[in-house]
Design an enzyme around this catalytic site. Structure first.
Site, PDB file in Angstrom:
ATOM      1  N   TYR A 125     -22.784 -15.479  11.836  1.00  0.00           N
ATOM      2  CA  TYR A 125     -21.703 -15.309  12.806  1.00  0.00           C
ATOM      3  C   TYR A 125     -21.071 -16.651  13.188  1.00  0.00           C
ATOM      4  O   TYR A 125     -21.756 -17.569  13.589  1.00  0.00           O
ATOM      5  CB  TYR A 125     -22.208 -14.606  14.080  1.00  0.00           C
ATOM      6  N   ASP A 161      -7.608 -19.421  21.377  1.00  0.00           N
ATOM      7  CA  ASP A 161      -8.118 -20.661  20.791  1.00  0.00           C
ATOM      8  C   ASP A 161      -7.663 -20.860  19.349  1.00  0.00           C
ATOM      9  O   ASP A 161      -8.224 -21.674  18.621  1.00  0.00           O
ATOM     10  CB  ASP A 161      -9.653 -20.727  20.894  1.00  0.00           C
ATOM     11  N   ASP A 209     -14.304 -14.109  28.280  1.00  0.00           N
ATOM     12  CA  ASP A 209     -13.701 -14.664  27.045  1.00  0.00           C
ATOM     13  C   ASP A 209     -12.633 -13.722  26.482  1.00  0.00           C
ATOM     14  O   ASP A 209     -12.465 -13.608  25.259  1.00  0.00           O
ATOM     15  CB  ASP A 209     -14.754 -14.941  25.964  1.00  0.00           C
ATOM     16  N   SER A 213      17.321  -1.727   9.550  1.00  0.00           N
ATOM     17  CA  SER A 213      18.084  -1.397   8.329  1.00  0.00           C
ATOM     18  C   SER A 213      17.211  -0.962   7.160  1.00  0.00           C
ATOM     19  O   SER A 213      17.009  -1.726   6.223  1.00  0.00           O
ATOM     20  CB  SER A 213      18.922  -2.582   7.846  1.00  0.00           C
ATOM     21  N   ARG A 269     -18.466 -13.103  22.515  1.00  0.00           N
ATOM     22  CA  ARG A 269     -19.426 -13.332  21.422  1.00  0.00           C
ATOM     23  C   ARG A 269     -19.149 -12.457  20.206  1.00  0.00           C
ATOM     24  O   ARG A 269     -20.045 -12.170  19.413  1.00  0.00           O
ATOM     25  CB  ARG A 269     -20.865 -13.121  21.930  1.00  0.00           C
ATOM     26  N   LYS A 310     -15.044 -14.461  15.627  1.00  0.00           N
ATOM     27  CA  LYS A 310     -14.330 -13.352  15.005  1.00  0.00           C
ATOM     28  C   LYS A 310     -13.213 -13.887  14.123  1.00  0.00           C
ATOM     29  O   LYS A 310     -12.955 -15.078  14.070  1.00  0.00           O
ATOM     30  CB  LYS A 310     -13.780 -12.434  16.090  1.00  0.00           C
ATOM     31  N   GLN A 370     -13.999 -25.339  14.072  1.00  0.00           N
ATOM     32  CA  GLN A 370     -14.921 -24.199  13.870  1.00  0.00           C
ATOM     33  C   GLN A 370     -14.552 -23.297  12.689  1.00  0.00           C
ATOM     34  O   GLN A 370     -15.432 -22.723  12.066  1.00  0.00           O
ATOM     35  CB  GLN A 370     -15.104 -23.384  15.161  1.00  0.00           C
ATOM     36  N   GLY A 394      -7.581 -25.267  -3.360  1.00  0.00           N
ATOM     37  CA  GLY A 394      -6.409 -24.596  -3.910  1.00  0.00           C
ATOM     38  C   GLY A 394      -5.803 -23.503  -3.047  1.00  0.00           C
ATOM     39  O   GLY A 394      -4.637 -23.170  -3.208  1.00  0.00           O
ATOM     40  N   ASP A 452      -9.997 -13.098  14.175  1.00  0.00           N
ATOM     41  CA  ASP A 452      -8.753 -13.345  14.879  1.00  0.00           C
ATOM     42  C   ASP A 452      -7.527 -13.269  13.965  1.00  0.00           C
ATOM     43  O   ASP A 452      -6.996 -14.289  13.528  1.00  0.00           O
ATOM     44  CB  ASP A 452      -8.829 -14.706  15.581  1.00  0.00           C
ATOM     45  N   ASP A 490      -8.943 -21.700  14.057  1.00  0.00           N
ATOM     46  CA  ASP A 490      -9.451 -22.211  15.331  1.00  0.00           C
ATOM     47  C   ASP A 490      -9.958 -23.622  15.056  1.00  0.00           C
ATOM     48  O   ASP A 490     -10.963 -23.800  14.374  1.00  0.00           O
ATOM     49  CB  ASP A 490     -10.586 -21.290  15.802  1.00  0.00           C
TER      50      ASP A 490
HETATM   51  C1  F6R Z   1     -15.678 -14.870  20.583  1.00  0.00           C
HETATM   52  C2  F6R Z   1     -15.746 -16.235  21.112  1.00  0.00           C
HETATM   53  C3  F6R Z   1     -16.522 -16.497  22.345  1.00  0.00           C
HETATM   54  C4  F6R Z   1     -17.863 -17.112  21.980  1.00  0.00           C
HETATM   55  C5  F6R Z   1     -18.708 -17.369  23.261  1.00  0.00           C
HETATM   56  C6  F6R Z   1     -19.993 -18.115  22.939  1.00  0.00           C
HETATM   57  O1  F6R Z   1     -14.973 -14.815  19.400  1.00  0.00           O
HETATM   58  O2  F6R Z   1     -15.205 -17.151  20.542  1.00  0.00           O
HETATM   59  O3  F6R Z   1     -16.674 -15.347  23.115  1.00  0.00           O
HETATM   60  O4  F6R Z   1     -18.578 -16.290  21.129  1.00  0.00           O
HETATM   61  O5  F6R Z   1     -17.969 -18.134  24.181  1.00  0.00           O
HETATM   62  O6  F6R Z   1     -19.641 -19.284  22.290  1.00  0.00           O
HETATM   63  P1  F6R Z   1     -20.692 -20.413  21.876  1.00  0.00           P
HETATM   64  O7  F6R Z   1     -21.724 -19.729  21.030  1.00  0.00           O
HETATM   65  O8  F6R Z   1     -19.854 -21.389  21.130  1.00  0.00           O
HETATM   66  O9  F6R Z   1     -21.263 -20.957  23.149  1.00  0.00           O
HETATM   67 MG    MG Z   2      -9.978 -17.291  18.250  1.00  0.00          MG
HETATM   68 MG    MG Z   3     -13.138 -20.921  19.294  1.00  0.00          MG
END
Ligand code: F6R
Ligand code: MG
Ligand code: MG
Length: 371
Positions: free
Chosen positions: A235, A54, A293, A249, A272, A238, A96, A105, A240, A13
């Site tokens: 954190y 993303d 999201d 075959s 989140r 994720k 990110q 490496g 991803d 990402d």
């Molecule tokens: C989950 C993700 C989104 C963010 C959420 C808060 O993997 O990418 O759900 O966690 O949009 O994002 P921030 O903390 O960047 O505002």
């Molecule tokens: Mg992602």
């Molecule tokens: Mg992102």
């Protein structure tokens, strides 16, 4: 250099718009130009650049084997260049997933995720690349199990002599950093005992059984297992995941592979990185995370690999036959959303430890009395 072909899928990402929903096409162009140069210079045989939500996804073929420092450096440098533009455009979460400052490496442990396989090409070599956004590597456990061990998904396990013997599963404990090789169907209940705990035990690779059509030491599926939390210590989104599956075959057919992904099962991630929700199979054009999201998305690109050249992609889930599964996913998303901040929509306590929960508990420290 070997006679075999390596198929590398490396993702990160590097920033998106608006918020964490979609990669910008201008940053994809930066990646394309970078990989094109590497192809001209002879490092890559072929490549495709795509995206899921993303996440920027680099699909590359070459002759240098897995974990090759030059190929990994190329991926890293590509993400760094994409990030530079993402920062200029004020894209959200620019860079990110680039968790370390300098390349050392291998992209493993640095933020990006990777799934790679080196194999001897068959006369015709179908390879499927799967990419997910807003979820974690364990999201592959259920579909990969169904594809390679469940005859209700893969009738070939019953009626095709060449896969009737089953497959070998390489399973990783991503918390204690251990792995175990297990055999299906003989050990299927034990396999399920582990991989049902998808936040900890993840399928890393699948191998053919000895004595079959395919060499037993060349994987037929591989999943990225990179854990961002463990790298960053906090954190940072994720993981991803992405994965590669060979088909036909002496292996499950393309349709048997896709069938494993048709059921929108509940995966953890989504908003989140803290919610359970359905994994929705979509075409690339619909791989953008919007509602809450999400919900978590899955894309699948199909190729024939021909002396390392990529013939395709065929955008496998861009097909109305999956509309029903998408509606099902939308319905489950709606149902789960009604739970608001309650489990099992919100993840259980263990997973929330990475978020604000410790802060809330700290604040209440002096106020808890004995029962
Ligand atoms: C989950 C993700 C989104 C963010 C959420 C808060 O993997 O990418 O759900 O966690 O949009 O994002 P921030 O903390 O960047 O505002
Ligand atoms: Mg992602
Ligand atoms: Mg992102």
């Amino acid at each position: 250099m070997t006679g075999k072909t390596t198929f590398s899928l490396i993702k990160a990402d590097i920033g998106s718009y608006a918020g964490h929903s979609l990669v910008h096409e201008d940053t994809l162009k930066v990646a394309e130009r970078k990989l094109e140069k590497a192809q001209k210079a002879g490092l890559l045989i072929d490549f495709r650049v795509t995206h899921c939500g993303d996440d920027t996804e680099l699909i590359m073929t070459h002759k240098h084997g897995v974990d090759n420092p030059k190929v990994h450096k190329l991926a890293w440098d590509t993400f760094v260049e994409c990030t530079a533009l993402a920062k200029k455009m004020h894209l959200y979460g620019a860079g990110q997933d680039l968790l370390k400052d300098a390349f050392s490496g291998n992209v493993k442990g640095m933020g990006p995720g990777s799934a790679e396989m080196e194999f001897t090409e068959r006369k015709a070599e179908p390879v499927l690349a799967f990419m997910m956004d807003k979820t974690e590597p364990g999201a592959f456990n259920l579909p990969i199990y169904k594809i390679f061990a469940d005859p209700f998904n893969t009738p070939g396990l019953v009626i095709d002599a060449s896969i009737h013997g089953g497959f070998v599963f390489e399973i990783w404990d991503i918390i204690e950093h251990k792995k175990v090789m297990m055999s299906a169907p003989e050990e299927m209940y034990d396999i399920l005992a582990l991989i049902g705990a998808k936040g900890r035990y993840v399928i890393k690779r699948i191998f053919p059984k000895p004595g079959g059509k395919l060499p037993k030491d060349e994987p037929v599926a591989c999943i990225s297992t990179d854990k961002l939390f463990q790298i960053a210590g906090e954190y940072v989104g994720k993981d991803d995941p992405c994965g590669i599956v060979r088909a036909q075959s002496g292996l499950p057919a393309v349709g048997e592979v896709l069938e494993g992904f048709s059921f929108p099962h509940l995966v953890s991630g989504w908003m989140r990185g803290s919610h359970n929700g359905p994994l929705m199979p979509v075409g690339v054009k619909d791989a953008k995370c919007t509602r809450f999201d999400g919900p978590p998305r899955l894309i699948g690109l199909g190729f024939q690999v021909a002396d390392g050249q990529l013939v395709g992609p065929n955008d496998m889930f861009d097909d109305p036959v999956y509309d029903y599964n998408r509606w099902k996913a939308a319905e489950i998303a709606d149902y789960m959303r009604r739970h608001g901040p309650f489990e099992p929509h919100r993840l259980p306590l263990e997973d929330m430890e990475y978020t604000t929960l410790p802060h809330v508990l700290k604040k209440l420290e002096g106020r808890f009395g004995k029962l």
